[in-house]
Enzyme design. Sequence first.
Site, short mmCIF file in Angstrom:
data_model
loop_
_atom_site.label_atom_id
_atom_site.label_comp_id
_atom_site.label_asym_id
_atom_site.label_seq_id
_atom_site.Cartn_x
_atom_site.Cartn_y
_atom_site.Cartn_z
N VAL A 55 0.81 -1.22 0.00
CA VAL A 55 0.00 0.00 0.00
C VAL A 55 0.84 1.27 0.00
CG1 VAL A 55 -2.01 -1.09 1.07
CG2 VAL A 55 -0.24 -0.04 2.53
N ASN A 77 -7.07 -1.97 6.19
CA ASN A 77 -6.68 -2.67 7.41
C ASN A 77 -5.18 -2.83 7.53
OD1 ASN A 77 -7.07 -4.70 9.72
ND2 ASN A 77 -6.00 -5.93 8.18
N SER A 127 -7.77 2.62 15.91
CA SER A 127 -7.40 1.92 17.14
C SER A 127 -7.75 2.79 18.33
CB SER A 127 -5.89 1.63 17.16
OG SER A 127 -5.49 1.09 18.41
N TYR A 140 3.03 4.32 16.48
CA TYR A 140 1.75 3.63 16.23
C TYR A 140 0.58 4.48 16.71
CZ TYR A 140 -1.81 -0.03 16.19
OH TYR A 140 -2.94 -0.75 15.95
N ALA A 142 0.42 7.70 17.11
CA ALA A 142 0.28 8.87 16.24
C ALA A 142 -0.31 8.50 14.89
CB ALA A 142 1.63 9.55 16.07
N SER A 143 0.09 7.35 14.37
CA SER A 143 -0.40 6.95 13.05
C SER A 143 -1.90 6.68 13.08
CB SER A 143 0.35 5.71 12.56
OG SER A 143 -0.01 4.54 13.27
N LYS A 144 -2.39 6.11 14.17
CA LYS A 144 -3.82 5.82 14.24
C LYS A 144 -4.64 7.10 14.46
CE LYS A 144 -3.69 1.47 13.36
NZ LYS A 144 -4.28 0.95 12.10
N ILE A 172 -7.08 -7.00 20.68
CA ILE A 172 -7.58 -8.14 19.91
C ILE A 172 -6.49 -9.21 19.88
CG2 ILE A 172 -8.57 -8.88 17.71
CD1 ILE A 172 -10.16 -6.69 19.17
#
Length: 246
Positions: A55, A77, A127, A140, A142-144, A172
């Site tokens: 991606v 996803n 998230s 992570y 910050a990316s979400k 999860i």
Amino acid sequence: MRLAGKRALITGGRQGIGRGIAEAFRKEGAAVMVGGRGERPDDLDANIAWFTLDVTDVKAVNELAEDLGGLEVLVNNAGVQVEKTVADSTDADWELVMGVNCRGVFNMCRAFIPVMSKGASIINIGSISGNTADPSMALYNASKAFVHGLTRSIAVDHGPDVRCNAICPGWIETGMLEAGFALSGDPQAARQDALARHAARRFGQPADIAAMAVWLASDEAGFATGQLFTIDGGMTAASPINTGLF
């Protein structure tokens, strides 16, 4: 068969949440396509199409959008996780996490929005970490947060032609969860403490996220757009003071 007649593409569908969504979509009647790095998984349902896809590769994403055209459902996803603080993170960590989690979602949305069917549904996997920071997960987290903001912008800028929502999973049962526990000095104790903080008294399964994705992809969710749907077993509803006596 709530998704009969719909074509759906899911990125990061090799395992975990992405695979769960792909299988649930197929059961609900959708024509399902999955994109991921590497070769087709041997255990993937024969009725689910596979595309080898990075991606972060703009050219590859644009070519796929041209080939597939009018999708009814796109699920972003694909994601990666690095367990480091800001001070410990390297340039390579930044390129990896922001490349996949941020640019990857942006690339897919930019390429597919112009060619999706009218009224299509984009589902981004955010998230709870985009709202409340997990320790040693700076990039992570910050990316979400970026994914959440992009979701709202797409809904506002491209409605009513496209609906766009995000699912914000809690903890999860995937490899990412185990990597988080591994940061603790006592992973087993950390796991038990985390379980006690869930009103549901269990961690989530990919099927829990897939159930929400099916609804968002369906016509039943026609008035839902620009929203962040938290699926976390009640963890973020609880006070940090936890007596274990819910």
